[in-house]
Motif scaffolding. Sequence first.
Motif, PDB file in Angstrom:
ATOM      1  N   GLY A 144       0.605  -1.007   0.383  1.00 49.20           N
ATOM      2  CA  GLY A 144       0.321   0.002   0.217  1.00 49.20           C
ATOM      3  C   GLY A 144       1.304   1.552   0.017  1.00 49.20           C
ATOM      4  N   ILE A 145       1.959   1.250   0.670  1.00 51.15           N
ATOM      5  CA  ILE A 145       2.720   2.152   0.038  1.00 51.15           C
ATOM      6  C   ILE A 145       3.075   2.329  -1.259  1.00 51.15           C
ATOM      7  CG2 ILE A 145       5.457   3.457   0.569  1.00 51.15           C
ATOM      8  CD1 ILE A 145       3.539   3.243   3.331  1.00 51.15           C
ATOM      9  N   GLU A 146       2.731   3.740  -1.249  1.00 51.33           N
ATOM     10  CA  GLU A 146       2.716   4.906  -2.788  1.00 51.33           C
ATOM     11  C   GLU A 146       4.304   5.582  -2.175  1.00 51.33           C
ATOM     12  OE1 GLU A 146      -0.623   6.395  -3.865  1.00 51.33           O
ATOM     13  OE2 GLU A 146      -2.298   4.711  -3.255  1.00 51.33           O
ATOM     14  N   ARG A 147       5.048   6.275  -1.175  1.00 53.35           N
ATOM     15  CA  ARG A 147       5.655   7.414  -1.723  1.00 53.35           C
ATOM     16  C   ARG A 147       6.111   7.156  -0.176  1.00 53.35           C
ATOM     17  NH1 ARG A 147       5.932   9.897  -6.124  1.00 53.35           N
ATOM     18  NH2 ARG A 147       3.747  10.296  -8.016  1.00 53.35           N
ATOM     19  N   VAL A 148       7.392   7.353  -0.319  1.00 51.81           N
ATOM     20  CA  VAL A 148       8.586   7.512   0.594  1.00 51.81           C
ATOM     21  C   VAL A 148       8.949   8.754   0.803  1.00 51.81           C
ATOM     22  CG1 VAL A 148      10.617   6.660   2.220  1.00 51.81           C
ATOM     23  CG2 VAL A 148       8.617   4.620   0.825  1.00 51.81           C
ATOM     24  N   ILE A 149       8.769   9.963   1.406  1.00 53.58           N
ATOM     25  CA  ILE A 149       9.173  11.024   1.550  1.00 53.58           C
ATOM     26  C   ILE A 149      10.723  11.069   2.547  1.00 53.58           C
ATOM     27  CG2 ILE A 149       9.209  13.618   2.301  1.00 53.58           C
ATOM     28  CD1 ILE A 149       6.022  13.111   1.036  1.00 53.58           C
ATOM     29  N   VAL A 150      11.780  11.933   2.211  1.00 53.11           N
ATOM     30  CA  VAL A 150      12.599  11.109   2.712  1.00 53.11           C
ATOM     31  C   VAL A 150      13.776  12.215   3.053  1.00 53.11           C
ATOM     32  CG1 VAL A 150      15.418  10.058   3.506  1.00 53.11           C
ATOM     33  CG2 VAL A 150      13.578   8.926   1.842  1.00 53.11           C
ATOM     34  N   VAL A 151      13.977  12.616   4.706  1.00 56.34           N
ATOM     35  CA  VAL A 151      14.301  14.173   5.247  1.00 56.34           C
ATOM     36  C   VAL A 151      16.168  13.912   5.158  1.00 56.34           C
ATOM     37  CG1 VAL A 151      15.052  15.354   7.407  1.00 56.34           C
ATOM     38  CG2 VAL A 151      12.785  15.033   6.421  1.00 56.34           C
ATOM     39  N   LYS A 152      16.798  14.659   4.527  1.00 55.75           N
ATOM     40  CA  LYS A 152      18.504  14.216   4.335  1.00 55.75           C
ATOM     41  C   LYS A 152      18.658  14.985   5.951  1.00 55.75           C
ATOM     42  CE  LYS A 152      20.398  15.484   1.145  1.00 55.75           C
ATOM     43  NZ  LYS A 152      21.610  14.055   0.365  1.00 55.75           N
TER      44      LYS A 152
ATOM     45  N   VAL B 247      21.832   6.764   0.414  1.00 56.21           N
ATOM     46  CA  VAL B 247      20.250   5.369   0.707  1.00 56.21           C
ATOM     47  C   VAL B 247      20.574   5.367  -0.153  1.00 56.21           C
ATOM     48  CG1 VAL B 247      19.407   6.399   3.201  1.00 56.21           C
ATOM     49  CG2 VAL B 247      19.062   7.980   1.345  1.00 56.21           C
ATOM     50  N   ASN B 248      19.308   3.662  -0.923  1.00 57.19           N
ATOM     51  CA  ASN B 248      18.797   3.628  -1.552  1.00 57.19           C
ATOM     52  C   ASN B 248      17.276   4.705  -2.468  1.00 57.19           C
ATOM     53  OD1 ASN B 248      18.350   1.840  -4.719  1.00 57.19           O
ATOM     54  ND2 ASN B 248      17.457   0.759  -3.577  1.00 57.19           N
TER      55      ASN B 248
ATOM     56  N   ASP C  73      10.425   6.906  -4.113  1.00 60.82           N
ATOM     57  CA  ASP C  73      11.026   7.805  -3.253  1.00 60.82           C
ATOM     58  C   ASP C  73      11.265   8.966  -3.417  1.00 60.82           C
ATOM     59  OD1 ASP C  73      10.980   4.756  -1.735  1.00 60.82           O
ATOM     60  OD2 ASP C  73      12.772   4.624  -1.910  1.00 60.82           O
ATOM     61  N   LEU C  74      11.187  10.040  -2.276  1.00 62.05           N
ATOM     62  CA  LEU C  74      11.177  11.383  -2.895  1.00 62.05           C
ATOM     63  C   LEU C  74      12.383  12.018  -1.788  1.00 62.05           C
ATOM     64  CD1 LEU C  74       7.554  11.867  -4.328  1.00 62.05           C
ATOM     65  CD2 LEU C  74       9.790  12.552  -5.798  1.00 62.05           C
ATOM     66  N   TRP C  75      12.963  13.217  -1.814  1.00 60.36           N
ATOM     67  CA  TRP C  75      13.916  13.811  -1.488  1.00 60.36           C
ATOM     68  C   TRP C  75      12.434  14.935  -0.352  1.00 60.36           C
ATOM     69  CZ3 TRP C  75      17.617  11.682   1.401  1.00 60.36           C
ATOM     70  CH2 TRP C  75      18.749  10.950   0.636  1.00 60.36           C
ATOM     71  N   TYR C  76      12.651  15.254   0.770  1.00 59.59           N
ATOM     72  CA  TYR C  76      12.231  16.151   1.098  1.00 59.59           C
ATOM     73  C   TYR C  76      12.141  17.559   0.820  1.00 59.59           C
ATOM     74  CZ  TYR C  76       9.821  19.406   5.205  1.00 59.59           C
ATOM     75  OH  TYR C  76       9.433  19.828   6.414  1.00 59.59           O
ATOM     76  N   HIS C  77      13.582  17.274   0.625  1.00 55.14           N
ATOM     77  CA  HIS C  77      14.128  19.244  -0.138  1.00 55.14           C
ATOM     78  C   HIS C  77      13.534  18.989  -1.466  1.00 55.14           C
ATOM     79  CE1 HIS C  77      17.906  16.769   0.024  1.00 55.14           C
ATOM     80  NE2 HIS C  77      17.701  17.562  -1.455  1.00 55.14           N
TER      81      HIS C  77
END
Length: 175
Positions: free
Chosen positions: A145-153, A159-160, A166-170
């Motif tokens: 069910g996970i469509e997006r992962v937002i990653v804070v640097k 990271v993979n 996957d998208l970078w927060y910034h």
Amino acid sequence: GRWFPNWRTNISYNALDRQVAGPRKNKIAYYWEGENGEKRKLTYNDLYLEVNKFASALKKLGVKKGDRITIYLPMIPELPISMLACVRLGAVHSVIFAGFTAQAIANRISDSRSKVVITSDGSYRRGKTLELKPIVDEAIKQTSGIERVIVVKRTSNPVNMQLGRDLWYHDILTS
């Protein structure tokens, strides 16, 4: 009888909009100090702007009222910003302590039927760097069910990043 049967409020509005409209606009809303000595001060207006930018970015990604979002972040300013942005959109957020195992995260993602996870590349704890993104990746393999992962640097750990998910927060704040 029932108390306030049709009562509704938006906590994000109460926490931010009311403050920005009044004399607290330029008062400090949030003091943050990281383990490595980083410091950040956010006024109510700063926090208001950050929350609105992130809420807008989430909305562009298709997040809407009633959607569920799992937040797996260390104690950084993006944690309350994420929570308030979710509330602003009417999305339900589930905050998971950034020390839980992949299995525990997978269980919570499944239970809440989240479609977005907000995490960071890593965290600092007692002088060590903890990698959070790989734990989220492992959790996602154990659920659906996970469509997006937002990653804070946060730590700049390599990271993979899965293309299309996957998208970078910034990056999403500036697009």
